[in-house]
Design an enzyme around this catalytic site. Structure first.
Site, PDB file in Angstrom:
ATOM      1  N   HIS A 149       0.990  -1.128   0.045  1.00 28.46           N
ATOM      2  CA  HIS A 149      -0.069   0.002  -0.040  1.00 28.46           C
ATOM      3  C   HIS A 149       0.983   1.175   0.034  1.00 28.46           C
ATOM      4  CE1 HIS A 149      -3.007  -2.956   1.757  1.00 28.46           C
ATOM      5  NE2 HIS A 149      -3.339  -2.756   0.598  1.00 28.46           N
TER       6      HIS A 149
ATOM      7  N   GLU B 106       1.780   3.807   2.975  1.00 24.36           N
ATOM      8  CA  GLU B 106       2.143   3.204   4.415  1.00 24.36           C
ATOM      9  C   GLU B 106       3.685   3.600   4.508  1.00 24.36           C
ATOM     10  OE1 GLU B 106      -1.735   0.141   4.396  1.00 24.36           O
ATOM     11  OE2 GLU B 106       0.206  -0.567   4.523  1.00 24.36           O
TER      12      GLU B 106
ATOM     13  N   HIS C 144       3.137  -3.446   7.130  1.00 26.16           N
ATOM     14  CA  HIS C 144       1.875  -2.541   6.731  1.00 26.16           C
ATOM     15  C   HIS C 144       1.841  -1.605   7.961  1.00 26.16           C
ATOM     16  CE1 HIS C 144       0.111  -4.454   3.078  1.00 26.16           C
ATOM     17  NE2 HIS C 144       0.920  -5.502   3.430  1.00 26.16           N
TER      18      HIS C 144
ATOM     19  N   GLU D  43       0.752  -5.557  10.916  1.00 27.32           N
ATOM     20  CA  GLU D  43       0.314  -4.167  10.937  1.00 27.32           C
ATOM     21  C   GLU D  43       1.000  -3.360  11.995  1.00 27.32           C
ATOM     22  OE1 GLU D  43      -1.746  -2.813   8.841  1.00 27.32           O
ATOM     23  OE2 GLU D  43      -2.649  -4.450   7.722  1.00 27.32           O
TER      24      GLU D  43
HETATM   25 ZN   LIG Z   1      -1.378  -1.959   4.257  1.00 26.22          ZN
END
Ligand SMILES: [Zn+2]
Length: 336
Positions: free
Chosen positions: A59, A62, A151, A215
């Site tokens: 992404h 990020e 992420h 995450e």
């Molecule tokens: Zn992500």
């Protein structure tokens, strides 16, 4: 510093280096493979037997994990971090990184395990390319294969740093890997129980790697990541890279929270409505009997699980994709 250490700068500038291969003073080889992809091979006499894939920028907005990989690469290129593992650094979605956006047309992290073949566009092509890069990297026999896909989340979270552990037929989740994650600052792990189309699900299920989506806090622009503390993770990654990882402690899973997926809430139509505040945090608790979502033809999603929590609520996904996950606490009994 070797020019190839500036992979992030080259990627953001859409620049292809003239020299594709460079050697550090100690004989580690850096090889530029394609946009946003750099392989590091340690000197043969230093090789620890670990093949470590580190990816970020799947992404594009990020930035904290992108900056973390950039620091590691700079130190390798300078000779300050001496690799004993084979490494593959991947910046997942260069075009989205240049725009500072999550994605351009499609979320790459829903296009793996062949899903990219059913669609088209830059992200579909890139997902196929990332699969080939990972498959080539993990093609060597009798090596330890490990992938961390880094992420930051769209929203705040009651548990700041957590991991998603993919699922595959016949594989057991590894207690050793969970202990390693815990030592890296990860506070909770969601154990998946079915196949998925994320990058880590691909390397786990199709390439036999231990693989995780990590995450690591909330997404912010470049240079504004002071609130995301990646010190423990960075220390652990450095130790995996230079072969100095300490042995894990006797009861390493103490305090690590495990969760299992109870249900995925799938959006079926444009009529889908998610009954949660826009800014709800990941891991927020859901009371039993709560009407979580409604969809076309009277479809109702009511929470009937005990101790349920929500993660990744996103009512704006395309129809047919998951708009939220209901999770419940899991125990460690079924770990391998
Ligand atoms: Zn992500």
């Amino acid at each position: 510093m070797l020019a190839l250490g500036k992979l992030l700068e080259m990627t953001l500038a859409d620049h292809e280096p003239a020299a594709k291969i460079q050697l550090t003073h100690e004989g580690a080889r850096l090889r530029w493979l394609t946009e946003g992809a750099l392989e590091v091979t340690p000197p043969a006499d230093a090789d620890s037997g670990l093949d470590l894939l580190l990816s970020a920028g799947i992404h594009g907005n990020e930035t904290a994990p992108i900056e973390l990989l950039d620091r590691l690469l700079h130190d390798i290129a300078r000779g300050d971090l001496k690799p004993r593992a084979r490494l593959l650094f991947l910046f997942g979605n260069p075009e989205a990184m240049r725009r500072g956006e999550r994605y351009v047309e499609q979320d790459i992290n829903r296009l793996f395990n062949g899903r990219h073949e059913q669609t088209s566009g830059t992200e579909a092509l890139r997902a196929g390319e990332l699969e080939r890069l990972a498959a080539n990297f993990f093609a060597k026999p009798e090596r330890t294969r490990l992938h961390y896909d880094l992420h930051t989340a769209i929203r705040g979270s009651k548990i700041e740093q957590f991991a998603l552990y993919p699922w595959a037929e016949g594989r057991r989740h590894s207690a050793l890997e969970l202990a390693r994650l815990h030592a890296a600052g990860i506070e909770a792990v969601l154990l998946q129980s079915k196949a998925s189309i994320t990058f880590s699900a691909y390397t786990y299920a199709s390439l036999g790697a231990e693989a995780f989506t990590l995450e690591l806090g909330k997404a912010r622009p470049f240079g504004h990541n002071q609130a995301v503390n990646l010190d423990l993770l960075e220390a652990r990654l450095r130790a995996l890279i230079d072969g100095s990882e300490p042995a894990t402690e006797p009861s390493p899973l103490d305090g690590l929270q495990l969760f299992a997926v109870a249900r995925e809430v799938i959006k079926r139509s444009d009529a889908f409505q998610l009954h949660l505040p826009k800014d709800i945090e990941n891991f927020s608790e859901l009371p039993q009997g709560y009407l979580l979502a409604e969809d076309i033809a009277g479809t109702r999603w009511v929470v009937d699980e005990q101790d349920a929590r929500i993660i990744f609520p996103n009512p704006k996904v395309q129809n047919g994709l998951r708009a939220a996950i209901i999770i419940v606490p899991a125990d460690a009994e079924r770990l391998g």
